[in-house]
Design a protein around this motif. Sequence first.
Motif, PDB file in Angstrom:
ATOM      1  N   UNK F   1       0.878  -1.208   0.065  1.00  0.00           N
ATOM      2  CA  UNK F   1       0.048  -0.032  -0.079  1.00  0.00           C
ATOM      3  C   UNK F   1       0.957   1.189  -0.063  1.00  0.00           C
ATOM      4  N   UNK F   2       1.818   1.137   0.516  1.00  0.00           N
ATOM      5  CA  UNK F   2       3.037   2.272   0.581  1.00  0.00           C
ATOM      6  C   UNK F   2       2.917   2.539  -0.743  1.00  0.00           C
ATOM      7  N   UNK F   3       3.450   1.705  -1.646  1.00  0.00           N
ATOM      8  CA  UNK F   3       3.491   2.098  -3.134  1.00  0.00           C
ATOM      9  C   UNK F   3       2.433   2.885  -3.627  1.00  0.00           C
ATOM     10  N   UNK F  49     -12.503  14.342  14.147  1.00  0.00           N
ATOM     11  CA  UNK F  49     -11.327  13.663  13.514  1.00  0.00           C
ATOM     12  C   UNK F  49     -11.394  12.306  13.704  1.00  0.00           C
ATOM     13  N   UNK F  50     -11.625  11.263  12.818  1.00  0.00           N
ATOM     14  CA  UNK F  50     -11.763   9.888  12.991  1.00  0.00           C
ATOM     15  C   UNK F  50     -10.280   9.134  13.334  1.00  0.00           C
ATOM     16  N   UNK F  51     -10.209   8.378  13.986  1.00  0.00           N
ATOM     17  CA  UNK F  51      -9.198   7.620  14.475  1.00  0.00           C
ATOM     18  C   UNK F  51      -8.529   6.904  13.433  1.00  0.00           C
ATOM     19  N   UNK F  52      -9.186   6.207  12.597  1.00  0.00           N
ATOM     20  CA  UNK F  52      -8.622   5.387  11.532  1.00  0.00           C
ATOM     21  C   UNK F  52      -9.615   5.657  10.125  1.00  0.00           C
ATOM     22  N   UNK F  53      -8.861   5.228   9.171  1.00  0.00           N
ATOM     23  CA  UNK F  53      -9.688   5.656   7.942  1.00  0.00           C
ATOM     24  C   UNK F  53     -11.143   4.765   7.968  1.00  0.00           C
ATOM     25  N   UNK F  82     -11.613  -0.321   2.151  1.00  0.00           N
ATOM     26  CA  UNK F  82     -10.484  -0.326   1.814  1.00  0.00           C
ATOM     27  C   UNK F  82      -9.591   0.872   2.692  1.00  0.00           C
ATOM     28  N   UNK F  83      -8.195   0.824   2.743  1.00  0.00           N
ATOM     29  CA  UNK F  83      -7.330   1.934   3.004  1.00  0.00           C
ATOM     30  C   UNK F  83      -7.459   2.860   2.037  1.00  0.00           C
ATOM     31  N   UNK F  84      -7.958   4.174   2.041  1.00  0.00           N
ATOM     32  CA  UNK F  84      -7.974   5.109   1.285  1.00  0.00           C
ATOM     33  C   UNK F  84      -6.566   5.672   0.487  1.00  0.00           C
ATOM     34  N   UNK F  85      -6.507   5.912  -0.658  1.00  0.00           N
ATOM     35  CA  UNK F  85      -5.043   6.570  -1.148  1.00  0.00           C
ATOM     36  C   UNK F  85      -5.357   7.958  -0.201  1.00  0.00           C
ATOM     37  N   UNK F 109     -18.046   3.415  -2.774  1.00  0.00           N
ATOM     38  CA  UNK F 109     -16.910   2.888  -3.663  1.00  0.00           C
ATOM     39  C   UNK F 109     -15.621   2.730  -2.966  1.00  0.00           C
ATOM     40  N   UNK F 110     -15.787   3.141  -1.725  1.00  0.00           N
ATOM     41  CA  UNK F 110     -14.716   3.374  -0.998  1.00  0.00           C
ATOM     42  C   UNK F 110     -14.156   1.819  -0.403  1.00  0.00           C
ATOM     43  N   UNK F 111     -14.794   0.929  -0.843  1.00  0.00           N
ATOM     44  CA  UNK F 111     -14.259  -0.418  -0.683  1.00  0.00           C
ATOM     45  C   UNK F 111     -13.005  -0.754  -1.396  1.00  0.00           C
ATOM     46  N   UNK F 112     -12.741   0.116  -2.379  1.00  0.00           N
ATOM     47  CA  UNK F 112     -11.485  -0.266  -3.273  1.00  0.00           C
ATOM     48  C   UNK F 112     -10.910   1.338  -3.941  1.00  0.00           C
ATOM     49  N   UNK F 113      -9.806   1.450  -3.279  1.00  0.00           N
ATOM     50  CA  UNK F 113      -9.165   2.898  -3.499  1.00  0.00           C
ATOM     51  C   UNK F 113      -9.194   3.354  -5.078  1.00  0.00           C
TER      52      UNK F 113
END
Lengths: 256, 256, 256, 256, 256, 256
Positions: F1-3, F49-53, F82-85, F109-113
């Motif tokens: 995901x970092x990439x 502010x949310x703690x996590x995405x 998903x983890x959002x970009x 749609x946020x289940x897949x960035x």
Amino acid sequence: MAKAEKSVKTAGKAANVKPVQEQPVLHAIKGGKSAPKNGAAKTAAPAKPAQSKTAMIKALANKPAPAAADDAPVIALDLGPAKLSPAMTAYFKKCQDKLGFVPNVLVAYAFDSTKLEVFAAFYNDLMLGESGLSKLEREMIAVAVSSQNRCYYCLTAHGAAVRQYSGNPLLGEQLVMNYRAARLSKRQRAMLDFAVKLTASPGSVEEGDRERLRRAGFTDRDIWDISAVVGFFNMSNRVASATDMRPNTAYHGQVR
Amino acid sequence: MAKAEKSVKTAGKAANVKPVQEQPVLHAIKGGKSAPKNGAAKTAAPAKPAQSKTAMIKALANKPAPAAADDAPVIALDLGPAKLSPAMTAYFKKCQDKLGFVPNVLVAYAFDSTKLEVFAAFYNDLMLGESGLSKLEREMIAVAVSSQNRCYYCLTAHGAAVRQYSGNPLLGEQLVMNYRAARLSKRQRAMLDFAVKLTASPGSVEEGDRERLRRAGFTDRDIWDISAVVGFFNMSNRVASATDMRPNTAYHGQVR
Amino acid sequence: MAKAEKSVKTAGKAANVKPVQEQPVLHAIKGGKSAPKNGAAKTAAPAKPAQSKTAMIKALANKPAPAAADDAPVIALDLGPAKLSPAMTAYFKKCQDKLGFVPNVLVAYAFDSTKLEVFAAFYNDLMLGESGLSKLEREMIAVAVSSQNRCYYCLTAHGAAVRQYSGNPLLGEQLVMNYRAARLSKRQRAMLDFAVKLTASPGSVEEGDRERLRRAGFTDRDIWDISAVVGFFNMSNRVASATDMRPNTAYHGQVR
Amino acid sequence: MAKAEKSVKTAGKAANVKPVQEQPVLHAIKGGKSAPKNGAAKTAAPAKPAQSKTAMIKALANKPAPAAADDAPVIALDLGPAKLSPAMTAYFKKCQDKLGFVPNVLVAYAFDSTKLEVFAAFYNDLMLGESGLSKLEREMIAVAVSSQNRCYYCLTAHGAAVRQYSGNPLLGEQLVMNYRAARLSKRQRAMLDFAVKLTASPGSVEEGDRERLRRAGFTDRDIWDISAVVGFFNMSNRVASATDMRPNTAYHGQVR
Amino acid sequence: MAKAEKSVKTAGKAANVKPVQEQPVLHAIKGGKSAPKNGAAKTAAPAKPAQSKTAMIKALANKPAPAAADDAPVIALDLGPAKLSPAMTAYFKKCQDKLGFVPNVLVAYAFDSTKLEVFAAFYNDLMLGESGLSKLEREMIAVAVSSQNRCYYCLTAHGAAVRQYSGNPLLGEQLVMNYRAARLSKRQRAMLDFAVKLTASPGSVEEGDRERLRRAGFTDRDIWDISAVVGFFNMSNRVASATDMRPNTAYHGQVR
Amino acid sequence: MAKAEKSVKTAGKAANVKPVQEQPVLHAIKGGKSAPKNGAAKTAAPAKPAQSKTAMIKALANKPAPAAADDAPVIALDLGPAKLSPAMTAYFKKCQDKLGFVPNVLVAYAFDSTKLEVFAAFYNDLMLGESGLSKLEREMIAVAVSSQNRCYYCLTAHGAAVRQYSGNPLLGEQLVMNYRAARLSKRQRAMLDFAVKLTASPGSVEEGDRERLRRAGFTDRDIWDISAVVGFFNMSNRVASATDMRPNTAYHGQVR
């Protein structure tokens, strides 16, 4: 009930519902013929004076022709018959005298005297009241709409009315089957084109459709009346279909 | 005309049409709120006493909200207004007092006092009379049917009624857009499924459809009432569409 | 008749068209009644021997009833009549003798003797040949299909045939108007459900539909026959509608 | 059966049905090419002389291409094959010789020799007989109608015929997919517009539709022929869909 | 040109559009065959290096097969071609190298480089990205949807893709004509039933429809993917129909 | 995901997708009002502010109004978020700041960035990018299409957008109910007629339809844009209906 009867006694004076003694019966038979000639209806002799109103309602549902017995009740819903108001009792008697039977749509509504009365008032004003449309034209609309909606009850009852008013058995059949097969005047064709479009896709009717009626010679008041008749049978078709309303068998043989 | 007026004076006494002083107004606002709160309707202040009935009819058509002026007349047909019967004059006044305006459908029918009276009698018995269906349920049917027929007038007026009776703005919207999107009880879903099928293809309704309603808890009398409401709005939708009837703008902002 | 048989003898050499002496006429009138009783048809007296075949074709088109005159030619296309083959000449004579008229569909095809012959051969095998379906059942399919397609010609001619074969005027009417209104056996209801689905959306018919017919007691051969009759009337309905084919007026009054 | 066979022997003499030895086969391949070139059909080598007619029918159903095996029987109904008449036996042999296979629609009808014979006679007169419409035009109608009805059998067989007659693989595809995508002459576009309207809503075809064809250059006889072809494929589409008729796989690869 | 190329050079770094060097081409030909074998496509030899982008776009539209020339431009709208970004230039080159042509849908979008890029990104993620649906299954949905919508462009391009991915020419044809004619697994049949219902009447899709997919073995993520592919082709079908988009002729002859 | 996150950082530099910091939010509220005034939306105060995405996505779905609680999740599919970009995280924050909530379609749609990113890129270019169509006109198309398809999500969200952009609450209602009831300019009426035809029967759109748009003043590029918006909402409507997507409740009360 005494109170209800009393309140009905003065009903005839109400402006908004024509006095029963002046109310025309539904589809009065042309030329005063009070009894249809052919087999099926011949058997529908006037019932003897009924002991009770409940019995009368049953008696009024005319008997099916021997060869075509159709034992279905008038509708497929089990609704106990109401005590009719004097006005409606008189109205039913008048139907019996003039037509030889009470139209089953009235028998169907007779489970509630108020509903019967407002239905009859609405119907009689619409189909028999003053209008730029002839009674035949209103019946033609009724049949074209009912054909679009495939309503067995209304096609039977109003198909007979078209045959009676026009004296043209073919016209009645054609409107039942496909109004485009009938040889119509431009006026009547425009009227039925509008009626069928308004039935099939009411949301697409627009000024252009009204303009076509005006060009065919209809006034704005006529357009209201056409629309009101179209609307009414879109209502009746659905009440009849929803309840499996069965037409009086006498209609089938009339004016063939 | 004098005769008509006279005959109307006694109309209130007719058993079959509720006396006007007892007649509920269309979609009476829940909880007795006689004036909608939001902007659009605020401007529709009660008109001053009209000099003539003709003037009154015009006055009763409520004024559009500033941001949404819609200069169309009530209907696209040019029908001279009739002299209203005293009963109908009283009825209009009652609407004005309770709702802040006279619903445009009544204004539209006011070109003929008899037609207005039988329409109002029919409507009030159907939508406000005794029934196993709640008033909200009857309005829900009205909206689901009108959505199928894409009737702007009825969706606006009865969409507002659903919002009012339910206190749920979303429910009104959902029935306007697609009743399948609403979270309904099994009873109400069965009711609306029947209503939409009867609207879309009346000729295909059969015993199985009635059985589904019975299994959902409806009595035969309820089935009649559902069918009658479905039928009525299939009529009204078509009269409204055929005449391009415009809803009072006050409806748009109610109970959002 | 001897002469007819003789002229037919040479026709019998065609393998694919049954010899005329064995060919039943279309919708032979039940019980040997060779002349319908009611007014319209009474006037359709057998034409005198025609001088020429061309004249004969015209003469065979039966005259409309006085009250219902319909001056349209048999079809709306101007096709010169052909010289009929001896087999077809005999066939027309047989129709005239047995029915009192030549069905207009045959008159329509008579512009080309070959087309007439293959049409008649196809029709007679299908509707009158051996089958697990009774002749009435085949006519019931014809009417249900023609109702779906709103074909004036076929509804008139085959509606009369249903009335004749069943002796039940109501059944004929119901199938014309909405087959769902008829009180049918499970077998016949399954048959007509299949017929109407195959007519309305042929591309959606699948194994499940055939299975429903099998469960209703039909053999695979019966399913072929049902499908073939449905197919045939989907053809005839379109030829009739495309050419504005007008039915013989005699049909309208038969067996009411 | 002996009698039937005998009556068939002389069939060739009947004027109204072309003698079998002169009957063209269905969709004869243009330019006399008796064997399609591409893979699928190459494998459909002529079967050896069959011992019995029953065996022959099975043998005639051509084998699927390796990559596209489709083990379905010709139709989804279990109908025992009939003993074919000599005329039909000869006809099948001719198909085999000229096309490399017997079209499955003929194999399907072969459960009854009479039905096969009248079907073939009807078909050959209609599609291959004299007409103001070219054979390509008749096939174009066949495909446009079959597309409307989504008939897999007819789209495959007659799509191939359009590709063959026109030498234009795209035209065949376009008519299968959406005839409006094809670049057609005004004449052919008018022809297919009529064909599709007559297919989709036969009850709405009227004089105006015929007039459009006349303005596009068609005679009244041409209009009959267009209507007859439209009608025929509305029949065939339904017989094929009702029975799940599977096309010979050879068609798929022809003239791509 | 230099400037455009430069601005594009960094495009590959954008996260939201996959770097071109990793982007698969639309409908990559199975097994790495870079040139279709059959006649029509053989002629579509790779164009020489184009002098300008405008010229290139024209050059990329592959040449029609001799027998099936179709001189229509790619779309019926006159939109000047844009200067392609380097990423899109590279993408077009890759198509040319791998497929022998640039799919006309990309040529159509090339009037605006941004629109082309987001379209390609959307398409490639959807049809070629990771999914529980195989690429063949996604193409099957594309064809079933396009058949419902009668989209000539998509039926041609994706019909070819189904033939390629499945190696079964019949399957491609069946999905084009009527997916119900194909012999499908229960999984794939459920998938296409959902796809066609969602296409034909999106407003009637409900939980029961999703449940049917789950019972056929699909996960919720699969249901999203099915829905997204159905949605995408309901978009593409409309853009193609609205602009009369013409498919590359090479598709017609592939894998027959 | 970092990439992926890294590749997103440079996304802003890509010419073909607008940098996120410049991307307009969906249906930006006119006049910079960042918080709707009426009751329902008032409660939708910006989440902390949310703690996590993951938590953020949930938090972003705005809270239903008290009287109209609708406890349904955003869609009826269980898709882990998903983890959002970083780009999408920023985009969601921007929505929250400007609108007071993140539109549920984006939450869905946020289940897949990647899918979210290409969807947002496609949407923003189409609805907010340069065009001969105003943003209001694009929203009008969105609503007319969604009404045809009866999409609850899109009617709610884009009905609100029409009310906002036009400042005319009635216009929004009319397009939801029946666009023919709206008083439109000839240009806009032609635009919506095309949009609804392309939605209802895409396969019947032809050159004549494009010509009508040109005569109403649209350029070919405008026609592309109209078609693209129609196409897009035919996609979105189906994704929303297939997944039972629920609109943010804030929309209901906006600009009434």
